[in-house]
Design an enzyme around this catalytic site. Sequence first.
Site, PDB file in Angstrom:
ATOM      1  N   CYS A  71       0.950  -1.321  -0.014  1.00 52.10           N
ATOM      2  CA  CYS A  71      -0.069  -0.128   0.049  1.00 52.10           C
ATOM      3  C   CYS A  71       0.693   1.246  -0.043  1.00 52.10           C
ATOM      4  O   CYS A  71       1.897   1.345   0.515  1.00 52.10           O
ATOM      5  CB  CYS A  71      -0.919   0.102   1.296  1.00 52.10           C
ATOM      6  SG  CYS A  71      -1.981   1.365   1.644  1.00 52.10           S
ATOM      7  N   CYS A 152      -7.240   0.656   8.585  1.00 52.49           N
ATOM      8  CA  CYS A 152      -5.856   1.126   8.189  1.00 52.49           C
ATOM      9  C   CYS A 152      -5.274   1.962   9.648  1.00 52.49           C
ATOM     10  O   CYS A 152      -5.838   2.613  10.279  1.00 52.49           O
ATOM     11  CB  CYS A 152      -5.901   2.514   7.346  1.00 52.49           C
ATOM     12  SG  CYS A 152      -4.440   3.543   7.134  1.00 52.49           S
ATOM     13  N   GLN A 283      -7.677  20.260   8.544  1.00 50.89           N
ATOM     14  CA  GLN A 283      -6.418  19.472   8.762  1.00 50.89           C
ATOM     15  C   GLN A 283      -6.504  17.923   9.236  1.00 50.89           C
ATOM     16  O   GLN A 283      -7.410  17.848  10.132  1.00 50.89           O
ATOM     17  CB  GLN A 283      -5.381  20.051   9.856  1.00 50.89           C
ATOM     18  CG  GLN A 283      -4.947  21.716   9.496  1.00 50.89           C
ATOM     19  CD  GLN A 283      -3.742  21.324   8.525  1.00 50.89           C
ATOM     20  OE1 GLN A 283      -2.891  19.964   8.055  1.00 50.89           O
ATOM     21  NE2 GLN A 283      -3.012  22.431   7.814  1.00 50.89           N
ATOM     22  N   TYR A 312      -6.393  31.748   2.337  1.00 45.75           N
ATOM     23  CA  TYR A 312      -6.793  30.253   1.992  1.00 45.75           C
ATOM     24  C   TYR A 312      -7.067  29.740   3.585  1.00 45.75           C
ATOM     25  O   TYR A 312      -6.867  28.879   4.023  1.00 45.75           O
ATOM     26  CB  TYR A 312      -5.459  29.304   1.590  1.00 45.75           C
ATOM     27  CG  TYR A 312      -4.658  29.859   0.407  1.00 45.75           C
ATOM     28  CD1 TYR A 312      -5.210  29.442  -0.789  1.00 45.75           C
ATOM     29  CD2 TYR A 312      -3.558  30.840   0.671  1.00 45.75           C
ATOM     30  CE1 TYR A 312      -4.392  30.063  -1.984  1.00 45.75           C
ATOM     31  CE2 TYR A 312      -2.755  31.332  -0.351  1.00 45.75           C
ATOM     32  CZ  TYR A 312      -3.353  30.873  -1.673  1.00 45.75           C
ATOM     33  OH  TYR A 312      -2.659  31.205  -2.821  1.00 45.75           O
ATOM     34  N   GLU A 333     -11.133  32.920   1.091  1.00 46.57           N
ATOM     35  CA  GLU A 333     -11.398  31.654   0.863  1.00 46.57           C
ATOM     36  C   GLU A 333     -11.972  31.485  -0.420  1.00 46.57           C
ATOM     37  O   GLU A 333     -12.933  32.185  -0.685  1.00 46.57           O
ATOM     38  CB  GLU A 333     -11.943  30.914   1.868  1.00 46.57           C
ATOM     39  CG  GLU A 333     -12.336  29.511   1.650  1.00 46.57           C
ATOM     40  CD  GLU A 333     -11.024  28.408   1.308  1.00 46.57           C
ATOM     41  OE1 GLU A 333     -11.480  27.930   0.189  1.00 46.57           O
ATOM     42  OE2 GLU A 333     -10.045  28.542   2.013  1.00 46.57           O
ATOM     43  N   CYS A 405       2.478  22.317   3.460  1.00 44.48           N
ATOM     44  CA  CYS A 405       2.431  20.908   3.477  1.00 44.48           C
ATOM     45  C   CYS A 405       3.465  20.330   2.363  1.00 44.48           C
ATOM     46  O   CYS A 405       3.407  19.105   2.112  1.00 44.48           O
ATOM     47  CB  CYS A 405       1.069  20.166   3.298  1.00 44.48           C
ATOM     48  SG  CYS A 405       0.151  20.508   1.891  1.00 44.48           S
TER      49      CYS A 405
END
Length: 448
Positions: A71, A152, A283, A312, A333, A405
């Site tokens: 995976c 998971c 998040q 954002y 936004e 990120c």
Amino acid sequence: MDLDISSTGSSGEGVGRIGDFVTFVPGALSGERVRVSLETVKRTYARSRLLEVLSPSPDRRDPPCPLFGRCGGCQLQHADYPLQLSMKRRVVQDAMRRIGGFEDPPVEPCEMSPLQWGYRNKAIVPVRSQGRGWGMGFYRPFSHEVVPLRSCPVMSDEINRVMGLIRDFLEPRIRGGLLSPYREGDRPSGSLREVVVRHGMRTGELLVSLVMRQDPRGRLLSDLEGLFRLLEGLGVVGLSVFRNRRDANFVWDGDFAWGIGRDRMWEVLGGMRLSYDVTSFFQVNTHQAERMFQHVVDLLDETGARDVLELYSGVGSLTGMIAAGGRRVVAVEEWPSAVEGLRENLQVNGIHGVTPLLGAAEDVLGDLGGDFQAVVLDPPRGGCHPEVIRAMVDAAVPHVIYVSCNPATLARDLMLLSQGGYVLRRVRPFDMFPQTCHVECVVLITKL
């Protein structure tokens, strides 16, 4: 062939050399001697498959997930957690030097996540037709072949329970022809593309959406109502079908075709109650996001900024924490449902001094007046539109706090800002995604 691994790359792959070119070895760690077979050879690099670890690193551990290596969701389960943190700091340092051109970037140690397992509050799980069967799970590395899964270890227990029940619901209906899994390719077919689950870690509420290419009809509608009644017992407050007829990777390219229950859920972050729908950005690591946002507020305190432009802004999870200290905030936004959620969240929490604006940052910036003392921005992985960088440089805002990120696009944008007269002051990585190669950063830059 036997190979010495000299470093670990930005994607969590071991890096060794064969002659004059580099080969990437998924699953290998720095300092290990391994046996590999060459799988893919390009002009300047190759990829190898790990056959055997001949001399293991002291930082190697047994991955708890039986799907690790097959995976593509996690890349670092085989690395001890302190090593993961040091690797991520090094990834940020390398990006700052190689892409940003900063000789000695002020990168602090990576902040560990309060939860290293079961931290994810969101799952977007592809459903695909494969051979004569179907699969519901994440993709294999470097492919669109689904590795079927039932649970998971980085997802919350609640998401895993919901996903298991949904899989049991889908199995007989796919086998009986009531639902068809999506098949990618030149001639795409099938109806069901993805299953999406969002979880309020502190409220226990969940939202579920099935992303489909066609509207649900007939017996499927009554079956979905029955599914919702089952899911309610697990904390699911709303079930929807999102219609996406486009054959592309972006999930939310369409509209809602059907729904039952609520279309929004609640979460608590930084002492605020926050409402958002299944499509809105939030998040994925609630506990770590709270720490990271507090760091942003602390940086604003250090700068003394009282008038802040936030780009954002999403549903306002950071906006509220910034404004709670009495600051005036203009929050921009472009996702309409997120702005709707932002307005509601400000009202519910009694937060004043915030002006929400709907629109893309690059379109809105040129029309904004006011003397902002700081810009706070948290763009998507692709980073900022060039017009956003240009507008910040032209406005000469004294302080910019950049949440990212993606170290590569972050370093690119910081290079452009530095060329516009900004100085890199602080870089703090946050481990928002334990067991994976991804890392979040908060950066402070100031105008000379």
